[in-house]
Design a protein around this motif. Structure first.
Motif, short mmCIF file in Angstrom:
data_model
loop_
_atom_site.label_atom_id
_atom_site.label_comp_id
_atom_site.label_asym_id
_atom_site.label_seq_id
_atom_site.Cartn_x
_atom_site.Cartn_y
_atom_site.Cartn_z
N ASP A 1 -4.29 -25.53 -39.30
CA ASP A 1 -3.60 -24.12 -39.31
C ASP A 1 -4.05 -23.51 -38.06
O ASP A 1 -4.69 -23.18 -37.56
CB ASP A 1 -4.33 -23.55 -40.61
CG ASP A 1 -3.34 -22.15 -40.71
OD1 ASP A 1 -2.64 -21.65 -39.72
OD2 ASP A 1 -3.40 -21.52 -42.12
N SER B 1 4.35 -19.96 -43.19
CA SER B 1 3.26 -21.29 -43.30
C SER B 1 2.73 -21.22 -44.59
O SER B 1 2.04 -22.16 -45.12
CB SER B 1 2.23 -21.19 -42.30
OG SER B 1 1.79 -19.94 -42.07
N GLN B 2 2.86 -19.94 -45.38
CA GLN B 2 2.44 -19.88 -46.60
C GLN B 2 3.00 -21.35 -47.70
O GLN B 2 2.39 -21.95 -48.35
CB GLN B 2 2.53 -18.50 -47.58
CG GLN B 2 2.13 -18.38 -48.95
CD GLN B 2 0.52 -18.64 -48.99
OE1 GLN B 2 -0.07 -18.49 -47.96
NE2 GLN B 2 0.08 -18.95 -50.17
N SER C 1 3.12 -20.47 -37.33
CA SER C 1 4.07 -19.54 -37.71
C SER C 1 4.24 -18.77 -36.89
O SER C 1 3.67 -18.46 -35.90
CB SER C 1 3.35 -18.71 -39.05
OG SER C 1 3.62 -17.71 -39.45
N THR D 1 -2.27 -20.96 -36.80
CA THR D 1 -1.68 -19.54 -36.73
C THR D 1 -2.34 -18.89 -35.45
O THR D 1 -1.42 -17.82 -35.04
CB THR D 1 -2.01 -18.96 -38.11
OG1 THR D 1 -1.24 -19.71 -39.13
CG2 THR D 1 -1.33 -17.61 -38.31
N TYR D 2 -3.52 -18.74 -35.31
CA TYR D 2 -3.89 -17.90 -34.16
C TYR D 2 -4.18 -18.58 -32.97
O TYR D 2 -4.79 -17.99 -31.92
CB TYR D 2 -5.07 -17.38 -34.62
CG TYR D 2 -5.12 -16.67 -35.81
CD1 TYR D 2 -4.31 -15.06 -35.79
CD2 TYR D 2 -5.38 -17.05 -37.22
CE1 TYR D 2 -4.06 -14.38 -36.96
CE2 TYR D 2 -5.27 -16.15 -38.43
CZ TYR D 2 -4.48 -14.95 -38.37
OH TYR D 2 -4.03 -14.38 -39.34
N SER E 1 4.77 -15.38 -37.85
CA SER E 1 4.30 -14.22 -38.53
C SER E 1 3.55 -13.43 -37.59
O SER E 1 3.81 -12.00 -37.37
CB SER E 1 3.64 -14.30 -39.74
OG SER E 1 4.68 -14.96 -40.87
N LYS E 2 2.53 -13.96 -36.88
CA LYS E 2 1.76 -13.14 -36.11
C LYS E 2 2.18 -12.85 -34.61
O LYS E 2 1.53 -12.23 -33.85
CB LYS E 2 0.30 -13.67 -36.26
CG LYS E 2 -0.15 -14.10 -37.56
CD LYS E 2 -0.41 -13.03 -38.59
CE LYS E 2 -0.75 -13.09 -39.92
NZ LYS E 2 -1.59 -14.17 -40.45
N TYR F 1 -9.44 -19.13 -45.61
CA TYR F 1 -8.42 -18.42 -45.58
C TYR F 1 -7.98 -18.31 -47.35
O TYR F 1 -7.48 -19.31 -47.79
CB TYR F 1 -7.21 -19.04 -44.89
CG TYR F 1 -5.67 -18.16 -45.00
CD1 TYR F 1 -5.63 -16.80 -45.19
CD2 TYR F 1 -4.76 -18.74 -45.21
CE1 TYR F 1 -4.50 -16.24 -45.18
CE2 TYR F 1 -3.43 -18.27 -45.28
CZ TYR F 1 -3.12 -16.93 -45.31
OH TYR F 1 -2.10 -16.54 -45.42
N ARG G 1 9.57 -14.51 -42.04
CA ARG G 1 9.42 -15.70 -43.04
C ARG G 1 9.61 -16.75 -42.05
O ARG G 1 10.22 -17.77 -42.80
CB ARG G 1 9.61 -15.34 -44.07
CG ARG G 1 9.67 -14.27 -44.89
CD ARG G 1 8.30 -13.83 -45.02
NE ARG G 1 7.20 -14.76 -45.69
CZ ARG G 1 6.12 -14.94 -45.12
NH1 ARG G 1 5.69 -14.53 -43.92
NH2 ARG G 1 5.27 -15.80 -45.53
N ASN H 1 -9.58 -17.90 -39.53
CA ASN H 1 -9.48 -16.69 -40.63
C ASN H 1 -10.44 -16.99 -41.99
O ASN H 1 -10.28 -17.94 -42.36
CB ASN H 1 -8.12 -16.76 -41.12
CG ASN H 1 -8.06 -15.47 -42.11
OD1 ASN H 1 -8.70 -14.67 -42.54
ND2 ASN H 1 -6.69 -15.05 -42.35
C1 LIG Z 1 -1.49 -14.87 -41.69
C2 LIG Z 1 -1.68 -16.29 -41.55
C3 LIG Z 1 -0.77 -17.22 -42.08
C4 LIG Z 1 0.55 -16.93 -41.94
O1 LIG Z 1 1.36 -16.89 -42.91
P1 LIG Z 1 2.78 -16.98 -43.10
O2 LIG Z 1 3.37 -17.31 -44.49
O3 LIG Z 1 3.57 -17.72 -41.93
O4 LIG Z 1 3.20 -15.54 -42.80
C5 LIG Z 1 -1.24 -18.58 -42.03
N1 LIG Z 1 -2.49 -19.08 -42.11
C6 LIG Z 1 -3.37 -18.07 -41.73
C7 LIG Z 1 -4.74 -18.64 -41.65
C8 LIG Z 1 -3.18 -16.72 -41.76
O5 LIG Z 1 -3.83 -15.88 -41.26
#
Ligand SMILES: *Cc1c(COP(=O)(O)O)cnc(C)c1O
Length: 396
Positions: free
Chosen positions: A204, A97-98, A234, A206-207, A236-237, A122, A244, A176
């Motif tokens: 966002d 998501s970055q 994402s 993500t969580y 990622s978590k 964030y 990625r 975050n």
């Molecule tokens: C960890 C996180 C992401 C994830 O980033 P990626 O690039 O998908 O690894 C995105 N937004 C927030 C708020 C996060 O904490």
């Protein structure tokens, strides 16, 4: 010799404190998933399966906006788990998501545009916006999320000066760095505002699946009627950050088209092998398995860290009560720069992230810190908090 962008990034650079394998540090600094949540064996088996089944195609270029098979799986997944109905044409697979944040910023933002962020927010999103040289407006977060009430006044104030808000970046679920979730009233209010004033919301989520409450509110994108909410999430978590893989979901075809073009320019497409691995992991229910396990684990860790904080240094700090996610946000009761505390704690093998890095008004957050409980083991959380407590008691 160097570009303006390189300078902005260097000024705002933060170390992610990603430890070398041999490091013995207790890491409250980074948002790294607990190693036990990463299903190495499952991914190993899936990777072999994918390579055997698709052969060279699994290592060939992929469509720049994402594999159709993966997009269809994501579409089913977000509907099933988050109640977000989408059209596959409006999903873009991104390299984390970055990249999604960067992509959205490049599509929507020019220098001087007004961007509203939560305070604290964030760090890596703030950096993306800083790079576009925007004007920031920061709205505080309390235990019910962003204070949306303030947004309406701000919009009016700007419009009196002939300006408008271009984009609002929000993390409504398990924010975050505070771990707070936006209440229903504010979510509704935010949607009313986006319908009335025509700006872009980047949500966002993500969580969104890593929450500790009985019920998690649906994404605002799922109840939006304006078409101006862009959803970002994402794997990622909830699977593995090293793959990625993230996704953007827009509801407007024009917006998706602009993003498709930008994505191709940015990297020609997300890793083919990673996309196929995530597709199969979704199909086989591996992601669901990780989510179930991770939720329980992070909840346990949240309970441990919160209890210890209250026990060991309740007289010197206040803290948030995370509703999900990886983090709690502390504020010291006295005016101490937490960068100084980090210097001391690093020498004792404990790191965290000082508050000012999450804030546009850095001065307001000098005495704050983010503690991430996601990565250290339960025992290390206990040891680390005691070390921090000793340092805080010595300094305050
Ligand atoms: C960890 C996180 C992401 C994830 O980033 P990626 O690039 O998908 O690894 C995105 N937004 C927030 C708020 C996060 O904490």
């Amino acid at each position: 010799m160097y570009s303006q962008e390189a300078k902005v990034l260097e000024e705002n650079f933060v170390s992610l404190e990603i430890p070398a394998v041999s490091d013995k540090i207790i890491n409250f600094a980074s948002g790294l998933p607990d190693p036990r949540t990463i299903p190495v064996k499952d991914i190993e088996a899936i990777a072999i399966e994918v390579l055997e089944k698709y052969g060279y195609n699994s290592l060939q270029y992929a469509p720049s906006t994402g594999f159709v098979q993966l997009i269809n799986e994501i579409s089913k997944f977000v509907y099933r788990t988050r109640g977000l109905k989408t059209n596959s044409d409006n999903i873009i697979v991104v390299s984390g998501s970055q990249q999604g944040l960067d992509l959205i910023s490049r599509v929507f933002l020019d220098p001087g545009d007004v961007v509203v962020v939560e305070e604290p927010s964030y760090i890596l999103a703030l950096n993306v916006f800083k790079l576009r040289r925007v004007r920031f407006v920061a709205i505080p977060v309390d235990d019910k999320g962003m204070k949306v009430e303030m947004l309406e006044d701000i919009i009016r104030e700007y419009s009196r000066e002939g300006m408008r808000i271009k984009l609002v970046y929000t993390m409504p679920i398990a924010q975050n760095p505070t771990g707070t979730t936006m209440c229903d009233e504010r979510r509704k209010h935010l949607l009313e505002l986006v319908e009335r004033y025509n700006f872009v919301i980047v949500e966002d989520d993500t969580y969104g699946l890593l929450t500790f409450e009985e019920e998690t509110p649906k994404p605002i994108a799922s109840i939006d009627k304006s078409g101006n909410v862009i959803y970002l999430s994402s794997f990622s978590k909830i699977l593995a950050p090293g793959l990625r893989i993230g996704h953007i979901i827009a509801s407007d075809d024009e917006v998706t088209k602009k993003m498709h073009i930008m994505k191709q320019f940015m990297d020609l497409g997300t890793s083919t092998l990673s996309q196929l691995i995530v597709e199969v992991a979704l199909k086989k229910g591996i992601v669901d398995k990780v989510v179930e396990y991770a939720k329980r684990l992070y909840r346990l860790k949240r309970d441990i860290i919160i209890e210890l904080i209250d026990e060991e240094f309740s007289d010197v700090v206040s803290r948030t009560s995370p509703k999900g996610g990886f983090y709690t946000w502390l504020k010291l009761n006295r005016n101490v720069d937490t960068e100084k505390i980090l210097e001391l704690s690093r020498k004792k093998g404990v790191v965290f992230t000082p508050g000012k890095r999450f804030c546009i008004n850095e001065n307001k957050c000098l005495d704050a810190m983010r503690l991430s409980y996601s990565n250290p083991s339960e025992d290390d959380i206990r040891i680390g908090i005691r070390i921090l407590a000793d340092i805080l008691c010595g300094v305050l």
